[in-house]
Design a protein around this motif. Structure first.
Motif, PDB file in Angstrom:
ATOM      1  N   SER A   3       0.834  -1.202   0.000  1.00 12.11           N
ATOM      2  CA  SER A   3       0.000   0.000   0.000  1.00 12.11           C
ATOM      3  C   SER A   3       0.872   1.257   0.000  1.00 12.11           C
ATOM      4  O   SER A   3       0.570   2.225  -0.694  1.00 12.11           O
ATOM      5  CB  SER A   3      -0.973  -0.002   1.174  1.00 12.11           C
ATOM      6  N   LEU A   4       1.974   1.223   0.747  1.00 12.42           N
ATOM      7  CA  LEU A   4       2.863   2.391   0.794  1.00 12.42           C
ATOM      8  C   LEU A   4       3.582   2.582  -0.535  1.00 12.42           C
ATOM      9  O   LEU A   4       3.801   3.725  -0.975  1.00 12.42           O
ATOM     10  CB  LEU A   4       3.863   2.239   1.934  1.00 12.42           C
ATOM     11  N   GLU A  21      -3.603  -2.487  -6.693  1.00 11.56           N
ATOM     12  CA  GLU A  21      -4.439  -1.619  -5.860  1.00 11.56           C
ATOM     13  C   GLU A  21      -5.777  -2.269  -5.558  1.00 11.56           C
ATOM     14  O   GLU A  21      -6.251  -2.231  -4.418  1.00 11.56           O
ATOM     15  CB  GLU A  21      -4.646  -0.275  -6.557  1.00 11.56           C
ATOM     16  N   SER A  22      -6.392  -2.887  -6.549  1.00 15.33           N
ATOM     17  CA  SER A  22      -7.704  -3.505  -6.309  1.00 15.33           C
ATOM     18  C   SER A  22      -7.602  -4.671  -5.330  1.00 15.33           C
ATOM     19  O   SER A  22      -8.516  -4.896  -4.538  1.00 15.33           O
ATOM     20  CB  SER A  22      -8.355  -3.946  -7.624  1.00 15.33           C
ATOM     21  N   VAL A  23      -6.473  -5.396  -5.340  1.00 15.46           N
ATOM     22  CA  VAL A  23      -6.263  -6.468  -4.365  1.00 15.46           C
ATOM     23  C   VAL A  23      -6.300  -5.900  -2.948  1.00 15.46           C
ATOM     24  O   VAL A  23      -6.935  -6.456  -2.052  1.00 15.46           O
ATOM     25  CB  VAL A  23      -4.925  -7.197  -4.630  1.00 15.46           C
ATOM     26  N   LEU A  24      -5.622  -4.778  -2.763  1.00 14.57           N
ATOM     27  CA  LEU A  24      -5.595  -4.155  -1.434  1.00 14.57           C
ATOM     28  C   LEU A  24      -6.963  -3.616  -1.035  1.00 14.57           C
ATOM     29  O   LEU A  24      -7.408  -3.806   0.095  1.00 14.57           O
ATOM     30  CB  LEU A  24      -4.556  -3.036  -1.396  1.00 14.57           C
ATOM     31  N   LEU A  25      -7.628  -2.928  -1.961  1.00 20.45           N
ATOM     32  CA  LEU A  25      -8.943  -2.374  -1.642  1.00 20.45           C
ATOM     33  C   LEU A  25      -9.934  -3.484  -1.322  1.00 20.45           C
ATOM     34  O   LEU A  25     -10.711  -3.374  -0.367  1.00 20.45           O
ATOM     35  CB  LEU A  25      -9.441  -1.501  -2.795  1.00 20.45           C
ATOM     36  N   ASP A  26      -9.900  -4.562  -2.101  1.00 12.87           N
ATOM     37  CA  ASP A  26     -10.800  -5.686  -1.818  1.00 12.87           C
ATOM     38  C   ASP A  26     -10.514  -6.308  -0.454  1.00 12.87           C
ATOM     39  O   ASP A  26     -11.422  -6.812   0.206  1.00 12.87           O
ATOM     40  CB  ASP A  26     -10.683  -6.755  -2.908  1.00 12.87           C
ATOM     41  N   SER A  27      -9.250  -6.269  -0.008  1.00 10.94           N
ATOM     42  CA  SER A  27      -8.897  -6.868   1.285  1.00 10.94           C
ATOM     43  C   SER A  27      -9.630  -6.196   2.446  1.00 10.94           C
ATOM     44  O   SER A  27      -9.863  -6.821   3.477  1.00 10.94           O
ATOM     45  CB  SER A  27      -7.384  -6.798   1.514  1.00 10.94           C
ATOM     46  N   LEU A  28      -9.997  -4.947   2.276  1.00 12.37           N
ATOM     47  CA  LEU A  28     -10.717  -4.233   3.337  1.00 12.37           C
ATOM     48  C   LEU A  28     -12.087  -4.849   3.609  1.00 12.37           C
ATOM     49  O   LEU A  28     -12.644  -4.674   4.702  1.00 12.37           O
ATOM     50  CB  LEU A  28     -10.908  -2.762   2.949  1.00 12.37           C
ATOM     51  N   ARG A  48       1.638 -13.247  -6.527  1.00  9.06           N
ATOM     52  CA  ARG A  48       1.428 -12.344  -7.668  1.00  9.06           C
ATOM     53  C   ARG A  48       0.662 -11.095  -7.244  1.00  9.06           C
ATOM     54  O   ARG A  48       0.967  -9.991  -7.668  1.00  9.06           O
ATOM     55  CB  ARG A  48       0.697 -13.098  -8.782  1.00  9.06           C
ATOM     56  N   SER A  49      -0.312 -11.260  -6.371  1.00  4.27           N
ATOM     57  CA  SER A  49      -1.133 -10.130  -5.929  1.00  4.27           C
ATOM     58  C   SER A  49      -0.332  -9.125  -5.102  1.00  4.27           C
ATOM     59  O   SER A  49      -0.588  -7.928  -5.152  1.00  4.27           O
ATOM     60  CB  SER A  49      -2.315 -10.629  -5.100  1.00  4.27           C
ATOM     61  N   LEU A  50       0.618  -9.638  -4.316  1.00  2.00           N
ATOM     62  CA  LEU A  50       1.395  -8.767  -3.430  1.00  2.00           C
ATOM     63  C   LEU A  50       2.841  -8.600  -3.901  1.00  2.00           C
ATOM     64  O   LEU A  50       3.722  -8.220  -3.121  1.00  2.00           O
ATOM     65  CB  LEU A  50       1.366  -9.331  -2.003  1.00  2.00           C
ATOM     66  N   ASP A  51       3.077  -8.855  -5.167  1.00  2.00           N
ATOM     67  CA  ASP A  51       4.410  -8.809  -5.762  1.00  2.00           C
ATOM     68  C   ASP A  51       5.160  -7.514  -5.443  1.00  2.00           C
ATOM     69  O   ASP A  51       6.292  -7.538  -4.960  1.00  2.00           O
ATOM     70  CB  ASP A  51       4.275  -9.004  -7.277  1.00  2.00           C
ATOM     71  N   ARG A  52       4.545  -6.364  -5.684  1.00  2.00           N
ATOM     72  CA  ARG A  52       5.221  -5.079  -5.459  1.00  2.00           C
ATOM     73  C   ARG A  52       5.586  -4.887  -3.993  1.00  2.00           C
ATOM     74  O   ARG A  52       6.664  -4.434  -3.659  1.00  2.00           O
ATOM     75  CB  ARG A  52       4.381  -3.909  -5.938  1.00  2.00           C
ATOM     76  N   GLY A  53       4.681  -5.256  -3.130  1.00  2.00           N
ATOM     77  CA  GLY A  53       4.935  -5.108  -1.698  1.00  2.00           C
ATOM     78  C   GLY A  53       6.014  -6.035  -1.192  1.00  2.00           C
ATOM     79  O   GLY A  53       6.860  -5.646  -0.380  1.00  2.00           O
ATOM     80  N   LEU A  54       6.005  -7.273  -1.674  1.00  2.00           N
ATOM     81  CA  LEU A  54       7.030  -8.232  -1.251  1.00  2.00           C
ATOM     82  C   LEU A  54       8.416  -7.798  -1.711  1.00  2.00           C
ATOM     83  O   LEU A  54       9.393  -7.887  -0.967  1.00  2.00           O
ATOM     84  CB  LEU A  54       6.698  -9.627  -1.782  1.00  2.00           C
ATOM     85  N   ARG A  55       8.507  -7.301  -2.943  1.00  2.00           N
ATOM     86  CA  ARG A  55       9.803  -6.838  -3.460  1.00  2.00           C
ATOM     87  C   ARG A  55      10.280  -5.597  -2.688  1.00  2.00           C
ATOM     88  O   ARG A  55      11.463  -5.461  -2.394  1.00  2.00           O
ATOM     89  CB  ARG A  55       9.714  -6.558  -4.951  1.00  2.00           C
ATOM     90  N   LEU A 156      -3.826   4.083   2.418  1.00  2.00           N
ATOM     91  CA  LEU A 156      -3.313   4.112   3.791  1.00  2.00           C
ATOM     92  C   LEU A 156      -4.220   3.300   4.721  1.00  2.00           C
ATOM     93  O   LEU A 156      -3.734   2.628   5.639  1.00  2.00           O
ATOM     94  CB  LEU A 156      -3.181   5.553   4.290  1.00  2.00           C
ATOM     95  N   LEU A 157      -5.516   3.323   4.460  1.00  2.00           N
ATOM     96  CA  LEU A 157      -6.441   2.484   5.224  1.00  2.00           C
ATOM     97  C   LEU A 157      -6.127   1.001   4.983  1.00  2.00           C
ATOM     98  O   LEU A 157      -6.140   0.193   5.924  1.00  2.00           O
ATOM     99  CB  LEU A 157      -7.890   2.806   4.826  1.00  2.00           C
ATOM    100  N   CYS A 158      -5.791   0.651   3.749  1.00  2.00           N
ATOM    101  CA  CYS A 158      -5.385  -0.725   3.435  1.00  2.00           C
ATOM    102  C   CYS A 158      -4.107  -1.083   4.191  1.00  2.00           C
ATOM    103  O   CYS A 158      -3.980  -2.204   4.703  1.00  2.00           O
ATOM    104  CB  CYS A 158      -5.145  -0.882   1.934  1.00  2.00           C
ATOM    105  N   GLY A 159      -3.171  -0.152   4.243  1.00  2.00           N
ATOM    106  CA  GLY A 159      -1.930  -0.387   4.977  1.00  2.00           C
ATOM    107  C   GLY A 159      -2.180  -0.574   6.460  1.00  2.00           C
ATOM    108  O   GLY A 159      -1.568  -1.434   7.110  1.00  2.00           O
TER     109      GLY A 159
END
Length: 195
Positions: A3-4, A21-28, A48-55, A156-159
């Motif tokens: 999210s950050l 982004e939609s993966v994070l928003l849906d997680s809410l 795959r869904s959290l690829d950017r965050g994991l990297r 930020l709410l997702c984070g």
């Protein structure tokens, strides 16, 4: 962390990729999930869904170029999580309002501007007053646009949701010192099918 990373992209470029982004928003809106993987799209797709965050997490842990802005925002977000948890009534209000917003999300989709605006308003009304604000730096042209601001707040709410979940599963700030190796191994394991 994802999210950050997306907040940073929005603040700097005025846009971000829709799928992460939609993966994070849906997680809410996954209130009663059986496990963390389900919250973020399921066991088969979580890497795959959290690829950017994991990297980005790997970079923060010393495996790649570290973005100091994301590190600063992360520290502030973890402080905000502590304040949020100390106010259970805020958590109840957030969950109640998320359930209300979920009805619109089911009809319009998580990326619809109305849903994002409501999530941004929820963040401002219920979360922002609890502690130090997360300082987002970027291009003033983008950070002056109401829709971008709402999207940043929704992310930020997702984070915050992820930070609360991480803490509920036993995570702590000490993990960044004492469990760094285990965190790196887990992130690399989730990413390995993609590499």
């Amino acid at each position: 962390v994802q999210s950050l990373k997306l907040v940073q992209q929005l603040a700097s470029l005025g846009q971000t990729e829709q799928h992460p982004e939609s993966v994070l928003l849906d997680s809410l809106f996954r209130f009663d999930a059986d496990d963390v993987e389900t919250i973020y799209g399921g066991t088969e797709t979580v890497g795959r869904s959290l690829d950017r965050g994991l990297r980005e997490l790997l970079a923060l842990l010393g495996h790649g170029p570290r973005d100091p802005a994301i590190a600063r925002m992360g520290q502030t977000l973890l402080g905000l999580e502590r304040a949020f948890v100390r106010h259970p009534e805020a958590g109840e209000r957030v969950q109640s309002q998320l359930r209300d917003i979920d009805r619109q999300r089911q009809h319009l989709g998580a990326m619809h501007p109305t849903v994002i605006n409501r999530l941004g308003d929820l963040y401002v009304d219920q979360v922002s007053p609890l502690a130090q604000r997360v300082l987002v730096q970027g291009n003033p042209v983008y950070l002056g646009q109401p829709q971008i601001i709402a999207e940043v707040r929704a992310l930020l709410l997702c984070g915050l949701r992820a930070a609360v979940l991480w803490r509920q599963l036993g995570g702590s700030r000490l993990d960044f010192l004492l469990r760094r190796g285990a965190m790196i191994e887990t992130a690399q394991g989730l990413l390995s099918p993609l590499d």
